[in-house]
Design a protein around this motif. Sequence first.
Motif, PDB file in Angstrom:
ATOM      1  N   UNK A  77      38.285  44.925  56.480  1.00  0.00           N
ATOM      2  CA  UNK A  77      38.459  43.923  55.418  1.00  0.00           C
ATOM      3  C   UNK A  77      39.606  44.339  54.491  1.00  0.00           C
ATOM      4  N   UNK A  78      39.670  45.632  54.146  1.00  0.00           N
ATOM      5  CA  UNK A  78      40.757  46.120  53.283  1.00  0.00           C
ATOM      6  C   UNK A  78      42.104  45.905  53.974  1.00  0.00           C
ATOM      7  N   UNK A  79      42.199  46.253  55.255  1.00  0.00           N
ATOM      8  CA  UNK A  79      43.444  46.030  56.005  1.00  0.00           C
ATOM      9  C   UNK A  79      43.793  44.547  56.021  1.00  0.00           C
ATOM     10  N   UNK A  80      42.775  43.724  56.239  1.00  0.00           N
ATOM     11  CA  UNK A  80      42.985  42.270  56.288  1.00  0.00           C
ATOM     12  C   UNK A  80      43.552  41.764  54.951  1.00  0.00           C
ATOM     13  N   UNK A  81      42.938  42.214  53.854  1.00  0.00           N
ATOM     14  CA  UNK A  81      43.383  41.791  52.513  1.00  0.00           C
ATOM     15  C   UNK A  81      44.833  42.227  52.294  1.00  0.00           C
ATOM     16  N   UNK A  82      45.145  43.488  52.582  1.00  0.00           N
ATOM     17  CA  UNK A  82      46.506  43.994  52.357  1.00  0.00           C
ATOM     18  C   UNK A  82      47.528  43.299  53.259  1.00  0.00           C
ATOM     19  N   UNK A  83      47.069  42.827  54.412  1.00  0.00           N
ATOM     20  CA  UNK A  83      47.958  42.124  55.333  1.00  0.00           C
ATOM     21  C   UNK A  83      48.221  40.689  54.881  1.00  0.00           C
ATOM     22  N   UNK A  84      47.342  40.155  54.045  1.00  0.00           N
ATOM     23  CA  UNK A  84      47.470  38.770  53.582  1.00  0.00           C
ATOM     24  C   UNK A  84      48.455  38.622  52.430  1.00  0.00           C
ATOM     25  N   UNK A  85      48.786  39.728  51.752  1.00  0.00           N
ATOM     26  CA  UNK A  85      49.646  39.639  50.572  1.00  0.00           C
ATOM     27  C   UNK A  85      51.011  40.270  50.858  1.00  0.00           C
ATOM     28  N   UNK A  86      52.026  39.837  50.109  1.00  0.00           N
ATOM     29  CA  UNK A  86      53.390  40.332  50.324  1.00  0.00           C
ATOM     30  C   UNK A  86      53.769  41.374  49.277  1.00  0.00           C
ATOM     31  N   UNK A  87      52.776  41.865  48.539  1.00  0.00           N
ATOM     32  CA  UNK A  87      53.026  42.832  47.470  1.00  0.00           C
ATOM     33  C   UNK A  87      51.896  43.848  47.501  1.00  0.00           C
ATOM     34  N   UNK A  88      52.123  45.046  46.939  1.00  0.00           N
ATOM     35  CA  UNK A  88      51.047  46.040  46.953  1.00  0.00           C
ATOM     36  C   UNK A  88      49.901  45.611  46.036  1.00  0.00           C
ATOM     37  N   UNK A  89      48.694  46.034  46.375  1.00  0.00           N
ATOM     38  CA  UNK A  89      47.535  45.796  45.516  1.00  0.00           C
ATOM     39  C   UNK A  89      47.073  47.136  44.967  1.00  0.00           C
ATOM     40  N   UNK A  90      46.475  47.115  43.802  1.00  0.00           N
ATOM     41  CA  UNK A  90      45.948  48.362  43.258  1.00  0.00           C
ATOM     42  C   UNK A  90      44.553  48.597  43.823  1.00  0.00           C
ATOM     43  N   UNK A  91      44.122  49.854  43.767  1.00  0.00           N
ATOM     44  CA  UNK A  91      42.754  50.186  44.195  1.00  0.00           C
ATOM     45  C   UNK A  91      41.760  49.332  43.420  1.00  0.00           C
ATOM     46  N   UNK A  92      42.032  49.153  42.125  1.00  0.00           N
ATOM     47  CA  UNK A  92      41.125  48.374  41.266  1.00  0.00           C
ATOM     48  C   UNK A  92      41.040  46.924  41.732  1.00  0.00           C
ATOM     49  N   UNK A  93      42.170  46.338  42.129  1.00  0.00           N
ATOM     50  CA  UNK A  93      42.160  44.945  42.581  1.00  0.00           C
ATOM     51  C   UNK A  93      41.312  44.788  43.849  1.00  0.00           C
ATOM     52  N   UNK A  94      41.425  45.740  44.753  1.00  0.00           N
ATOM     53  CA  UNK A  94      40.629  45.669  45.984  1.00  0.00           C
ATOM     54  C   UNK A  94      39.143  45.872  45.659  1.00  0.00           C
ATOM     55  N   UNK A  95      38.856  46.844  44.791  1.00  0.00           N
ATOM     56  CA  UNK A  95      37.462  47.061  44.374  1.00  0.00           C
ATOM     57  C   UNK A  95      36.889  45.809  43.737  1.00  0.00           C
ATOM     58  N   UNK A  96      37.672  45.159  42.872  1.00  0.00           N
ATOM     59  CA  UNK A  96      37.207  43.929  42.204  1.00  0.00           C
ATOM     60  C   UNK A  96      36.796  42.868  43.220  1.00  0.00           C
ATOM     61  N   UNK A  97      37.607  42.679  44.251  1.00  0.00           N
ATOM     62  CA  UNK A  97      37.285  41.691  45.278  1.00  0.00           C
ATOM     63  C   UNK A  97      35.951  42.048  45.947  1.00  0.00           C
ATOM     64  N   UNK A  98      35.799  43.313  46.355  1.00  0.00           N
ATOM     65  CA  UNK A  98      34.565  43.744  47.033  1.00  0.00           C
ATOM     66  C   UNK A  98      33.343  43.567  46.131  1.00  0.00           C
ATOM     67  N   UNK A  99      33.504  43.875  44.848  1.00  0.00           N
ATOM     68  CA  UNK A  99      32.360  43.781  43.935  1.00  0.00           C
ATOM     69  C   UNK A  99      32.039  42.326  43.614  1.00  0.00           C
ATOM     70  N   UNK A 100      33.084  41.520  43.400  1.00  0.00           N
ATOM     71  CA  UNK A 100      32.835  40.101  43.103  1.00  0.00           C
ATOM     72  C   UNK A 100      32.148  39.408  44.275  1.00  0.00           C
TER      73      UNK A 100
END
Length: 172
Positions: free
Chosen positions: A13-36
């Motif tokens: 899922x993390x790889x999928x999310x990072x592959x969907x965007x054209x810019x880097x994401x922060x650890x916090x942004x990925x954590x937020x998605x998982x928690x939400x």
Amino acid sequence: MNHQEPLTLYKLIILYVLNQVTFPLTRAQISDLFLEKEYTGFLTVQQAMNELTQSGLINAKTLANRTHLQITPEGRDTLSYFENRISDPIKDEIEEYLKKNELEMREESSIRSNYYRAVNGEFETELTAMDKDVPLVTIRLTVPTEELAISICDNWQKRNREIYQYLTTELF
């Protein structure tokens, strides 16, 4: 189901999310998605990100207090083999989440600030605003104390738009 299976899914899922965007994401942004989305808890997401970084499937670059993550070519290859393990409803949720939050996420990852102690004992701050991978502006300031350097970095995160606007208005 063994303990490794959900962790593998979270990594995908993390790889999928990072592959969907054209810019880097922060650890916090990925954590937020998982928690939400209530996929898993904070520590499990951290573990999954750490293991992906260690295995070279994502790159982690720490600037000031934020770690920016990007998928590597190896990560893309891995994802292409196993992407079918992520259910369509989860993919839809992720795409919807990214659509809703992309502007905010992009802006957060495009504003960078960092500081370090210079040879002379003072502190150098480096403030950057990016557009995709292109730096729009980079400002370096040397200040006498670490507290001041931290304050400058925080203010850049909050007020970069008006500062950039002021510079372009005055200089162009």
